[in-house]
Every structure is written in C-alpha cells, then in structure tokens.
Design a protein around this motif. Structure first.
Motif, PDB file in Angstrom:
ATOM      1  N   ARG A  60     -18.215  19.449  13.487  1.00 40.90           N
ATOM      2  CA  ARG A  60     -17.440  19.955  12.298  1.00 40.90           C
ATOM      3  C   ARG A  60     -16.047  19.576  12.214  1.00 40.90           C
ATOM      4  O   ARG A  60     -15.556  19.541  11.317  1.00 40.90           O
ATOM      5  CB  ARG A  60     -17.571  21.911  12.888  1.00 40.90           C
ATOM      6  N   VAL A  61     -15.395  19.347  13.600  1.00 40.03           N
ATOM      7  CA  VAL A  61     -14.339  18.631  13.545  1.00 40.03           C
ATOM      8  C   VAL A  61     -13.970  17.358  12.881  1.00 40.03           C
ATOM      9  O   VAL A  61     -13.412  16.972  12.319  1.00 40.03           O
ATOM     10  CB  VAL A  61     -13.918  18.383  15.034  1.00 40.03           C
ATOM     11  N   ILE A  62     -15.284  16.425  13.079  1.00 43.11           N
ATOM     12  CA  ILE A  62     -15.254  15.217  12.347  1.00 43.11           C
ATOM     13  C   ILE A  62     -15.371  15.351  10.874  1.00 43.11           C
ATOM     14  O   ILE A  62     -14.706  14.704  10.140  1.00 43.11           O
ATOM     15  CB  ILE A  62     -16.637  14.213  12.873  1.00 43.11           C
ATOM     16  N   ALA A  63     -16.104  16.510  10.612  1.00 40.02           N
ATOM     17  CA  ALA A  63     -16.490  16.685   8.987  1.00 40.02           C
ATOM     18  C   ALA A  63     -14.861  16.826   8.390  1.00 40.02           C
ATOM     19  O   ALA A  63     -14.525  16.526   7.338  1.00 40.02           O
ATOM     20  CB  ALA A  63     -17.481  17.558   8.772  1.00 40.02           C
ATOM     21  N   ARG A  64     -14.132  17.734   9.317  1.00 41.11           N
ATOM     22  CA  ARG A  64     -12.773  18.262   8.600  1.00 41.11           C
ATOM     23  C   ARG A  64     -11.883  17.071   8.578  1.00 41.11           C
ATOM     24  O   ARG A  64     -11.042  16.913   7.641  1.00 41.11           O
ATOM     25  CB  ARG A  64     -12.316  19.322   9.409  1.00 41.11           C
ATOM     26  N   GLN A  65     -11.893  16.128   9.694  1.00 42.34           N
ATOM     27  CA  GLN A  65     -11.021  15.029   9.854  1.00 42.34           C
ATOM     28  C   GLN A  65     -11.283  14.135   8.651  1.00 42.34           C
ATOM     29  O   GLN A  65     -10.631  13.334   8.201  1.00 42.34           O
ATOM     30  CB  GLN A  65     -11.129  14.569  11.305  1.00 42.34           C
ATOM     31  N   ILE A  66     -12.556  13.871   8.323  1.00 39.27           N
ATOM     32  CA  ILE A  66     -13.029  13.011   7.082  1.00 39.27           C
ATOM     33  C   ILE A  66     -12.222  13.493   6.118  1.00 39.27           C
ATOM     34  O   ILE A  66     -11.697  12.682   5.116  1.00 39.27           O
ATOM     35  CB  ILE A  66     -14.472  12.863   7.322  1.00 39.27           C
ATOM     36  N   LEU A  67     -12.420  14.745   5.787  1.00 37.60           N
ATOM     37  CA  LEU A  67     -11.802  15.363   4.455  1.00 37.60           C
ATOM     38  C   LEU A  67     -10.608  15.218   4.596  1.00 37.60           C
ATOM     39  O   LEU A  67      -9.625  15.007   3.642  1.00 37.60           O
ATOM     40  CB  LEU A  67     -12.210  16.860   4.609  1.00 37.60           C
ATOM     41  N   ARG A  68      -9.877  15.641   5.710  1.00 39.50           N
ATOM     42  CA  ARG A  68      -8.211  15.482   5.820  1.00 39.50           C
ATOM     43  C   ARG A  68      -7.773  14.155   5.671  1.00 39.50           C
ATOM     44  O   ARG A  68      -6.765  13.721   5.193  1.00 39.50           O
ATOM     45  CB  ARG A  68      -8.041  16.138   7.116  1.00 39.50           C
ATOM     46  N   SER A  69      -8.505  13.031   6.119  1.00 42.34           N
ATOM     47  CA  SER A  69      -8.189  11.763   6.042  1.00 42.34           C
ATOM     48  C   SER A  69      -8.208  10.866   5.067  1.00 42.34           C
ATOM     49  O   SER A  69      -7.465   9.976   4.420  1.00 42.34           O
ATOM     50  CB  SER A  69      -8.830  10.783   7.236  1.00 42.34           C
ATOM     51  N   TYR A  70      -9.481  11.472   3.904  1.00 44.14           N
ATOM     52  CA  TYR A  70      -9.839  10.445   3.025  1.00 44.14           C
ATOM     53  C   TYR A  70      -9.644  11.362   1.338  1.00 44.14           C
ATOM     54  O   TYR A  70      -9.463  10.665   0.298  1.00 44.14           O
ATOM     55  CB  TYR A  70     -11.128  10.284   2.938  1.00 44.14           C
ATOM     56  N   LEU A  71      -9.428  12.547   1.546  1.00 46.89           N
ATOM     57  CA  LEU A  71      -9.063  13.225   0.250  1.00 46.89           C
ATOM     58  C   LEU A  71      -7.511  13.104  -0.125  1.00 46.89           C
ATOM     59  O   LEU A  71      -6.681  12.954   0.861  1.00 46.89           O
ATOM     60  CB  LEU A  71      -9.326  14.671   0.564  1.00 46.89           C
ATOM     61  N   PRO A  72      -6.819  13.262  -1.094  1.00 43.37           N
ATOM     62  CA  PRO A  72      -5.586  13.127  -1.489  1.00 43.37           C
ATOM     63  C   PRO A  72      -5.100  14.349  -0.787  1.00 43.37           C
ATOM     64  O   PRO A  72      -5.565  15.575  -0.778  1.00 43.37           O
ATOM     65  CB  PRO A  72      -5.681  13.237  -3.069  1.00 43.37           C
ATOM     66  N   LYS A  73      -3.816  14.032  -0.168  1.00 41.38           N
ATOM     67  CA  LYS A  73      -3.260  15.242   0.506  1.00 41.38           C
ATOM     68  C   LYS A  73      -2.969  16.491  -0.265  1.00 41.38           C
ATOM     69  O   LYS A  73      -3.253  17.331   0.147  1.00 41.38           O
ATOM     70  CB  LYS A  73      -1.998  14.651   1.133  1.00 41.38           C
ATOM     71  N   PRO A  74      -2.697  16.434  -1.697  1.00 43.40           N
ATOM     72  CA  PRO A  74      -2.378  17.727  -2.251  1.00 43.40           C
ATOM     73  C   PRO A  74      -3.897  18.521  -2.468  1.00 43.40           C
ATOM     74  O   PRO A  74      -3.708  19.582  -2.445  1.00 43.40           O
ATOM     75  CB  PRO A  74      -1.962  17.155  -3.729  1.00 43.40           C
ATOM     76  N   LEU A  75      -4.934  17.645  -2.693  1.00 42.53           N
ATOM     77  CA  LEU A  75      -6.301  18.354  -2.929  1.00 42.53           C
ATOM     78  C   LEU A  75      -6.723  19.016  -1.526  1.00 42.53           C
ATOM     79  O   LEU A  75      -7.095  20.134  -1.361  1.00 42.53           O
ATOM     80  CB  LEU A  75      -7.287  17.089  -3.290  1.00 42.53           C
ATOM     81  N   TYR A  76      -6.424  18.214  -0.406  1.00 42.70           N
ATOM     82  CA  TYR A  76      -6.988  18.841   0.815  1.00 42.70           C
ATOM     83  C   TYR A  76      -6.024  20.068   0.954  1.00 42.70           C
ATOM     84  O   TYR A  76      -6.682  21.045   1.712  1.00 42.70           O
ATOM     85  CB  TYR A  76      -6.639  17.742   2.164  1.00 42.70           C
ATOM     86  N   ARG A  77      -4.787  20.067   1.045  1.00 45.53           N
ATOM     87  CA  ARG A  77      -4.123  21.409   1.138  1.00 45.53           C
ATOM     88  C   ARG A  77      -4.787  22.420   0.101  1.00 45.53           C
ATOM     89  O   ARG A  77      -4.678  23.682   0.793  1.00 45.53           O
ATOM     90  CB  ARG A  77      -2.715  20.833   0.878  1.00 45.53           C
TER      91      ARG A  77
END
Length: 313
Positions: A274-291
């Motif tokens: 679950r941490v890896i999945a969250r890190q993938i989203l955090r690392s590859y999504l545009p920062k405004p979208l992730y926030r």
C-alpha cells in the motif's frame, strides 16, 4: 540564582510574521509554564521583530541572523538554549493544549537519551484533518526502517530532544530537504532512544508546499545524502529510503530508475504494497492532482472536530 527552564522551545522563522504570534501563543497557553521560547529569525524580509516584541513576554528571546536556511536557524536556537530539553516548533505550526506537561511527565526518569515525539493533527487547509503517524516506533526498532520502510514520520514540531544530545548532533545546515530525517538517523547513531506519545499534541500546517525550504527539485541532494550517510542505515532501510524518498525526487527525471527502486523497496526492503502504491501516485501524478486526491480523501475520511483550541482564524 535562577534555575534554567525545563524546556527551550526553538522556533525557526522566515517570512511568517503574520503567523508567528499564533504559534508563540500556542506555547504561552500551555498549562506547563517552565520554559523559554527562542525565536530565530533567519533573515526574514517581513520584519517580525515588532510582532514578537508586542507579545511582551520575558520568556521569549528573539535572535536574528543572516539568511542561512532552516537547519542553521534551528542550530542557532539549539546552541542558545539553556533548558534541559528542546521542544521544536516550526513557525507555522501549533502546540495543542497539554503538549509540554505531557512531554514533561513522560520524561520522568530519563537518563538524557530519550527522544520523544507524538502524533499530530495534519491541517491540509480543508475542513477535516488526519492524524499522523499511523503507529509509534516499536521497542528496539531501527529508526531508519521505521521512517523509510514503514514510511512513518517524526515531524520536527512534535519532537522533544535532550539539549545536550541536540547540541552534540545538530541539524545539517547544508541540507535543503530531508533535514528531519537526517537528524533522526544521526540522533540514533549518537545513542538516542525514541518513543512516541500516542496522542496528537501538535498541529502541522500542510496546506501548501510553496515557500518551504525543503521543497527542492532534483534528486541529487537525496542521492548524495545516501552516499554520505547510508552507512548509518540497515540494508532494509537503504532500500526503503530509495523507494520512499529518492524515487519521489527521481521520478520526473529518471522515471524507469525510480520504478526499479520502488519495486526493490517492496521486494527487498519490506516496504508494504500500500505504501508502494501511494508512492507511485505521489511520484508520477502531477503534484496539484495528487494534492487534490489526498485532500478529497481527507475530506471523506478525516476527522471533523476543530483542529485545536488555538486554531488560526
């Protein structure tokens, strides 16, 4: 002869004159009164001195220095401290009621090696908040594995450190990001024992990354830290660091290498899926979208009561 205070509350300050009075007031509202407050102004351009002087509390000391960064400002406060323990507080965060008395009680019988931290209420600028970290460090758990493999958090404004230990370790003023992580790893190397208070005692303002000294593009700083300080980490912690810290900064520049580090963090570093999945989203999504996604999650699943009795207007 005046006895030194129990706590020295160290507040580094840079261009937050509009917030620092509330931050100081959250300390002055504590039921524990045996403290001094050291505000280190790191070359602010918004002239905070009149704001601080207007508070009129002799326990508040104001120190101004040329701009040198957050680590250098904290070090100036650490070196000036005369209390037995240093309680760190960033200039946009708040102590919740009972913070200092709870910490003082937990330090009874301490031999000078105990570093305390607590849960915190994370204020993301929406109507609800969430609590971090998910769990406390376990007895005899390596701090690097706790921070990087379990992806937990010791936010600086929650930490209380024996003054003599803090003065021996200090922050690395050359680091532009990851200062808190580096400080914790080096505290453990210096003999510190960590314990979490299972109660939210601080409000952490995480409404924006704009203006943070720790918000620096590029991965070279993180990789350099691993090269210099990796010897203080276990093999698992090094894998965890590459997955939960380095990959985030590497992804925009070397996306394939970052994916490799994320996979190895899961397979060899014990980083939970679950941490890896969250890190993938955090690392590859545009920062405004992730926030936006995280804020939506907090709005749906976060807690709805007031952030604190001293919440900002």
């Amino acid at each position: 002869m005046t006895q030194p205070p129990f706590f020295s509350v160290v507040i580094p300050l840079y261009n937050r004159a509009h917030l620092v009075a509330d931050t100081i007031q959250s300390v002055r509202s504590q039921d524990w009164t045996d403290y001094e407050i050291i505000v280190v102004d790191d070359g602010s351009r918004d002239d905070p001195e009149p704001v601080i002087a207007a508070i009129g509390d002799p326990r508040v000391r104001y120190i101004r220095q040329e701009n040198a960064g957050g680590g250098a400002a904290r070090n100036r406060g650490i070196e000036a401290a005369v209390g037995r323990y240093i309680a760190f507080l960033d200039s946009d965060d708040l102590f919740l009621p009972g913070k200092l008395s709870t910490m003082a009680q937990a330090l009874a019988g301490d031999d000078g090696s105990t570093v305390l931290y607590s849960r915190m209420k994370v204020d993301r600028g929406v109507d609800r908040y969430w609590i971090r970290p998910d769990r406390g460090i376990r007895e005899d758990e390596d701090v690097g594995e706790y921070l990087f493999c379990a992806n937990q958090f010791m936010q600086t404004s929650t930490m209380v450190v024996p003054t003599a230990l803090a003065q021996r370790v200090l922050f690395d003023p050359a680091l532009k990001k990851g200062q808190d992580l580096d400080f914790c790893v080096r505290l453990q190397a210096a003999g510190a024992h960590f314990r979490m208070i299972d109660r939210a005692l601080t409000v952490w303002l995480d409404a924006t990354e704009a203006g943070r000294t720790s918000y620096v593009r590029g991965y070279e700083t993180s990789l350099d830290w691993l090269d210099r300080c990796g010897h203080m980490l276990t093999d698992r912690a090094r894998r965890g660091y590459r997955a939960t810290v380095l990959a985030y900064h590497m992804a925009p520049i070397r996306p394939v290498a970052a994916i490799r580090d994320l996979l190895l963090g899961w397979l060899r570093g014990g980083v939970p899926p679950r941490v890896i999945a969250r890190q993938i989203l955090r690392s590859y999504l545009p920062k405004p979208l992730y926030r936006t996604l995280v804020n939506g999650f907090v709005l749906r699943f976060g807690k709805a009561d007031a952030l604190s009795g001293a919440a900002r207007p």
